[in-house]
Design a protein around this motif. Sequence first.
Motif, PDB file in Angstrom:
ATOM      1  N   PHE A 145       0.861  -1.184   0.000  1.00  0.00           N
ATOM      2  CA  PHE A 145       0.000   0.000   0.000  1.00  0.00           C
ATOM      3  C   PHE A 145       0.900   1.238   0.000  1.00  0.00           C
ATOM      4  N   ARG A 146       0.812   2.010  -1.068  1.00  0.00           N
ATOM      5  CA  ARG A 146       1.695   3.172  -1.172  1.00  0.00           C
ATOM      6  C   ARG A 146       0.951   4.362  -1.750  1.00  0.00           C
ATOM      7  N   ILE A 147       1.443   5.536  -1.397  1.00  0.00           N
ATOM      8  CA  ILE A 147       0.929   6.792  -1.922  1.00  0.00           C
ATOM      9  C   ILE A 147       2.125   7.648  -2.334  1.00  0.00           C
ATOM     10  N   THR A 148       1.892   8.596  -3.225  1.00  0.00           N
ATOM     11  CA  THR A 148       2.950   9.487  -3.683  1.00  0.00           C
ATOM     12  C   THR A 148       2.530  10.930  -3.436  1.00  0.00           C
ATOM     13  N   GLY A 157       7.787  12.449  -2.154  1.00  0.00           N
ATOM     14  CA  GLY A 157       8.259  11.099  -2.446  1.00  0.00           C
ATOM     15  C   GLY A 157       7.130  10.099  -2.403  1.00  0.00           C
ATOM     16  N   THR A 158       7.494   8.822  -2.532  1.00  0.00           N
ATOM     17  CA  THR A 158       6.530   7.728  -2.456  1.00  0.00           C
ATOM     18  C   THR A 158       6.676   7.047  -1.104  1.00  0.00           C
ATOM     19  N   TYR A 159       5.541   6.823  -0.432  1.00  0.00           N
ATOM     20  CA  TYR A 159       5.546   6.262   0.918  1.00  0.00           C
ATOM     21  C   TYR A 159       4.797   4.935   0.925  1.00  0.00           C
ATOM     22  N   THR A 160       5.459   3.885   1.414  1.00  0.00           N
ATOM     23  CA  THR A 160       4.816   2.583   1.591  1.00  0.00           C
ATOM     24  C   THR A 160       4.336   2.479   3.026  1.00  0.00           C
ATOM     25  N   LEU A 161       3.067   2.121   3.196  1.00  0.00           N
ATOM     26  CA  LEU A 161       2.427   2.179   4.506  1.00  0.00           C
ATOM     27  C   LEU A 161       1.985   0.796   4.969  1.00  0.00           C
ATOM     28  N   SER A 162       1.905   0.636   6.269  1.00  0.00           N
ATOM     29  CA  SER A 162       1.447  -0.633   6.846  1.00  0.00           C
ATOM     30  C   SER A 162      -0.045  -0.610   7.137  1.00  0.00           C
ATOM     31  N   ASN A 163      -0.669   0.550   6.996  1.00  0.00           N
ATOM     32  CA  ASN A 163      -2.093   0.695   7.289  1.00  0.00           C
ATOM     33  C   ASN A 163      -2.805   1.190   6.044  1.00  0.00           C
ATOM     34  N   GLU A 164      -3.842   0.471   5.618  1.00  0.00           N
ATOM     35  CA  GLU A 164      -4.538   0.843   4.385  1.00  0.00           C
ATOM     36  C   GLU A 164      -5.568   1.939   4.590  1.00  0.00           C
ATOM     37  N   LYS A 165      -5.750   2.410   5.806  1.00  0.00           N
ATOM     38  CA  LYS A 165      -6.709   3.481   6.074  1.00  0.00           C
ATOM     39  C   LYS A 165      -5.947   4.706   6.560  1.00  0.00           C
ATOM     40  N   ILE A 166      -5.656   5.610   5.627  1.00  0.00           N
ATOM     41  CA  ILE A 166      -4.900   6.813   5.951  1.00  0.00           C
ATOM     42  C   ILE A 166      -5.595   8.008   5.328  1.00  0.00           C
ATOM     43  N   ILE A 190      -4.939  12.509  -7.437  1.00  0.00           N
ATOM     44  CA  ILE A 190      -5.133  11.708  -8.648  1.00  0.00           C
ATOM     45  C   ILE A 190      -5.330  10.256  -8.219  1.00  0.00           C
ATOM     46  N   ARG A 191      -6.441   9.670  -8.663  1.00  0.00           N
ATOM     47  CA  ARG A 191      -6.794   8.314  -8.220  1.00  0.00           C
ATOM     48  C   ARG A 191      -7.131   7.437  -9.420  1.00  0.00           C
ATOM     49  N   ASP A 192      -6.734   6.181  -9.335  1.00  0.00           N
ATOM     50  CA  ASP A 192      -7.068   5.209 -10.383  1.00  0.00           C
ATOM     51  C   ASP A 192      -8.297   4.421  -9.951  1.00  0.00           C
ATOM     52  N   ASP A 221      -2.704   6.377  -4.689  1.00  0.00           N
ATOM     53  CA  ASP A 221      -3.128   7.764  -4.877  1.00  0.00           C
ATOM     54  C   ASP A 221      -1.902   8.669  -5.021  1.00  0.00           C
ATOM     55  N   ILE A 222      -2.053   9.706  -5.837  1.00  0.00           N
ATOM     56  CA  ILE A 222      -0.998  10.710  -6.004  1.00  0.00           C
ATOM     57  C   ILE A 222      -1.537  12.062  -5.532  1.00  0.00           C
ATOM     58  N   ILE A 223      -0.808  12.697  -4.627  1.00  0.00           N
ATOM     59  CA  ILE A 223      -1.185  14.021  -4.114  1.00  0.00           C
ATOM     60  C   ILE A 223      -0.202  15.039  -4.673  1.00  0.00           C
ATOM     61  N   TYR A 224      -0.746  16.071  -5.291  1.00  0.00           N
ATOM     62  CA  TYR A 224       0.127  17.115  -5.835  1.00  0.00           C
ATOM     63  C   TYR A 224      -0.245  18.462  -5.223  1.00  0.00           C
ATOM     64  N   VAL A 225       0.751  19.127  -4.647  1.00  0.00           N
ATOM     65  CA  VAL A 225       0.554  20.442  -4.030  1.00  0.00           C
ATOM     66  C   VAL A 225       1.089  21.503  -4.982  1.00  0.00           C
TER      67      VAL A 225
END
Length: 260
Positions: A145-148, A157-166, A190-192, A221-225
């Motif tokens: 489970f990762r987000i960018t 950066g890209t973060y790999t998480l241990s919890n799928e609810k963030i 941005i979501r697929d 998911d990709i978050i862009y600021v």
Amino acid sequence: MKKNSSFIIPLLLILLSGLISSCVSKKDLYYFQGNETVLKEFYKYTPTLKPDDLLIITVSALNLESTLPFNQQSPYNANSGSESLVSTNPRLKTYLIDEKGEIDFPVLGKLKLGGLTRSQAMDFIRNKLRKYINDPSVNIQISNFRITILGEVANPGTYTLSNEKITILEAIGLAGDLTIYGKRKDILVIRDKGGNKTFTTVDLTSKEIFRSPVYYLSQNDIIYVHPNYAKTNSSAYSATNSVFISLAGIIISVISILTR
């Protein structure tokens, strides 16, 4: 001399007011603005397992020997950059959910987990195992489970998480929060969804963010600021601004000499 300096002071004031007006408003920086009322409605989100999720499934029971067929180990080295055979530090095998939402689990065969919550999937496997194990316990963890997070944050950066609810707020916290140049009213997520990209914007300065469908993030998911006006303006006119500042300093020095 005083007559010559009379037109310089207004010019200096105009230059200084221009510099001040380019400053970012405090209202553009504060989060969760609005009336001090309690929000009674939040976006309700229950994450479910999806194709391409990589699962670590562990089975336990009082009789450890009975769980061995279901806790297969990967033949790859967990500490190796390029996964090599003959592991000295074996790890549990992972199970990739295929496009049909299924995994191939030892002894039990094909199991359809796609669309289930993690809790539902654990109950589903536990019930299947009762035929082979007395009082089994099952734990499932999503290992990929990762987000960018990109743009104006302290640590993109890209973060790999241990919890799928963030939440998006927790994700921004992981990235060290927005920089002073981050555009807080126009955060892009941005979501697929089934191979289609969706683009959703959220406003961190509004409490309405808690009702947003992207308040809870999904896998990949990709978050862009976006950079704010101050950043884009400084990028385009940094050389000009430095000239104005230098000119203002010269004018101040001249005025101090002429008015002595």
